[in-house]
Motif scaffolding. Structure first.
Motif, PDB file in Angstrom:
ATOM      1  N   LEU A 126      -4.804  10.479  -5.123  1.00  0.00           N
ATOM      2  CA  LEU A 126      -5.552   9.258  -4.780  1.00  0.00           C
ATOM      3  C   LEU A 126      -7.058   9.495  -4.672  1.00  0.00           C
ATOM      4  N   ASN A 144       4.471   4.229 -12.531  1.00  0.00           N
ATOM      5  CA  ASN A 144       5.204   4.256 -11.270  1.00  0.00           C
ATOM      6  C   ASN A 144       6.664   3.855 -11.455  1.00  0.00           C
ATOM      7  N   PRO A 154       2.652   6.045  -3.911  1.00  0.00           N
ATOM      8  CA  PRO A 154       2.746   5.254  -2.670  1.00  0.00           C
ATOM      9  C   PRO A 154       2.053   3.896  -2.847  1.00  0.00           C
ATOM     10  N   ARG A 155       2.649   2.857  -2.293  1.00  0.00           N
ATOM     11  CA  ARG A 155       2.094   1.503  -2.398  1.00  0.00           C
ATOM     12  C   ARG A 155       0.641   1.468  -1.907  1.00  0.00           C
ATOM     13  N   GLU A 156       0.411   2.176  -0.802  1.00  0.00           N
ATOM     14  CA  GLU A 156      -0.926   2.216  -0.198  1.00  0.00           C
ATOM     15  C   GLU A 156      -1.974   2.730  -1.206  1.00  0.00           C
ATOM     16  N   ALA A 157      -1.571   3.686  -2.043  1.00  0.00           N
ATOM     17  CA  ALA A 157      -2.511   4.257  -3.019  1.00  0.00           C
ATOM     18  C   ALA A 157      -2.876   3.203  -4.064  1.00  0.00           C
ATOM     19  N   LEU A 159      -2.842   0.015  -3.620  1.00  0.00           N
ATOM     20  CA  LEU A 159      -3.679  -0.954  -2.901  1.00  0.00           C
ATOM     21  C   LEU A 159      -5.129  -0.468  -2.840  1.00  0.00           C
ATOM     22  N   ARG A 160      -5.322   0.797  -2.473  1.00  0.00           N
ATOM     23  CA  ARG A 160      -6.682   1.342  -2.358  1.00  0.00           C
ATOM     24  C   ARG A 160      -7.392   1.308  -3.710  1.00  0.00           C
ATOM     25  N   GLU A 163      -8.367  -2.253  -4.606  1.00  0.00           N
ATOM     26  CA  GLU A 163      -9.539  -2.668  -3.816  1.00  0.00           C
ATOM     27  C   GLU A 163     -10.820  -2.061  -4.384  1.00  0.00           C
ATOM     28  N   ASP A 187       5.571  -8.450  -4.846  1.00  0.00           N
ATOM     29  CA  ASP A 187       4.757  -7.907  -3.749  1.00  0.00           C
ATOM     30  C   ASP A 187       3.509  -8.782  -3.596  1.00  0.00           C
ATOM     31  N   MET A 189       0.673  -8.067  -2.978  1.00  0.00           N
ATOM     32  CA  MET A 189      -0.496  -7.407  -3.573  1.00  0.00           C
ATOM     33  C   MET A 189      -0.846  -7.992  -4.935  1.00  0.00           C
TER      34      MET A 189
END
Ligand SMILES: Cc1ncc(COP(=O)(O)O)c(C=O)c1O
Length: 342
Positions: A126, A144, A154-157, A159-160, A163, A187, A189
């Motif tokens: 990331l 993915n 990871p979903r968070e990655a 998202l980052r 953004e 999702d 997102m």
């Protein structure tokens, strides 16, 4: 540097465990649908209403959010065109090792390809992806779960990255998601970021690689931009007939997914027994490192009619072979051959 798809020699016979195909063949319902096509249906330009409707229902999305493509390959090509046309000095970020088409298509439409390697343990890099994003970045290709190791991002990655990438399309290729990953379709997102899109293929879990059918999913305005550069009849009449039939046979789909899970477990057990390092995979294949003898093992397996993919020239994959996990009976043949070899 030129980038192109590396065509793999197609063995004339034997067990194809080298291209992550569906080793069972598609659902009999698809074969039946193709058989019932009439001469007139083959003579006229195809109508996509039923295929669009069935795919949208299968993915639980609005038809406006969906673009059907001639395999996901075409989805990747049109995304590259939309992201990079009329852009000078555009950059495409590719997390490697990765499917060749991301770099090949980005390069073909004039982008500079910026490769970011996975971490040595194949986890998602990331911080380095974020550091690679510049004002010139126009597309970021993520897989993915990824290939060849089969790890999920990871979903968070994601998202980052979405953004941070304010000027770029973020293309999340979910070619293998049916087998164990978490999809972004549905999702929130996807509603939040208009430049985030998802690619899907029906080649793998549905066994339609020869038919050529894929999809790109995203917000309707983004999908409309992709649709404008997609040929009006990019799926042929066989693909249009195959999709509703494939989605209708949920028993086949569930059966095949179970076969893949069982096959992966058989592969893990056999590789562990043979003291070969492997990575647990969320996809329909397993990557294994045959320390110092990867090429030899591949050649010996091929001599006994079992074809696996040598990935040793990929970044971080020295001595690694990738083995497709499909029908259990096929996997057992691989396991028996492995027991003889190592
Ligand atoms: C990660 C990935 N994306 C896309 C594709 C292409 O899919 P399709 O056969 O639908 O063009 C593949 C094919 O193997 C793949 O591995």
């Amino acid at each position: 540097m030129t980038y192109e798809y590396e065509r793999v020699a197609t063995p004339a016979s034997g067990l194809r465990l080298h291209l992550n195909e569906n080793t069972a063949g598609c659902s009999p319902a698809v074969v039946e649908a193709l058989r019932s096509l009439t001469a007139v249906q083959l003579a006229v330009y195809p109508d996509y209403d039923a295929a669009i409707d069935a795919t949208a229902r299968r993915l639980q999305i609005d038809p406006d959010a969906l673009l059907l493509t001639n395999g996901l390959d075409e989805g990747i090509l049109v995304a590259a065109m939309v992201a990079l046309r009329k852009v000078t000095d555009g950059e495409a970020v590719v997390v490697v090792p990765a499917f060749d088409m991301y770099a090949a298509c980005s390069d073909a439409v004039g982008a500079r390809v910026v490769e970011v390697p996975l971490e040595p343990d194949f986890s998602f890099p990331l911080q380095r992806v974020l550091a690679a994003i510049t004002d010139r970045t126009r597309v970021i290709w993520l897989t993915n779960p990824n290939s060849p190791p089969g790890q999920s991002i990871p979903r968070e990655a994601i998202l980052r990255i979405a953004e941070a990438a304010t000027r770029a399309l973020v293309f999340v290729d979910e070619a293998y998601v049916d087998f164990g990953g978490a999809t972004l379709i549905g999702d929130p997102m996807l509603q939040q970021f208009p430049r985030l899109i998802v690619g899907r293929t029906f080649a793998k879990a549905y066994g339609l690689a020869g038919i050529r059918a894929g999809a790109v999913v995203g917000q309707p305005e983004t999908i409309a931009a992709l649709r404008r550069v997609t040929p009006p009849y990019s799926l042929n009449a066989c693909a249009a007939a195959a999709l509703p039939a494939a989605f209708g046979d949920t028993a086949y789909y569930d059966w095949y997914l179970n076969q893949v899970q069982e096959s992966k477990q058989l592969l893990y057990n056999a590789l562990q027994k043979a003291r070969v390092l492997y990575w647990k995979s969320d996809a329909n294949f397993v990557l294994a490192r045959f320390e110092g003898r990867g090429a030899d093992v591949q050649t010996s397996l091929a001599a006994s009619g079992i074809h696996v993919r040598d990935r040793s020239s990929d970044a971080g994959c020295a001595d690694c072979l990738r083995i497709t996990a499909g029908v259990v009976e096929h996997t057992r043949k691989f396991v028996t051959a492995l027991e003889w070899l190592v």
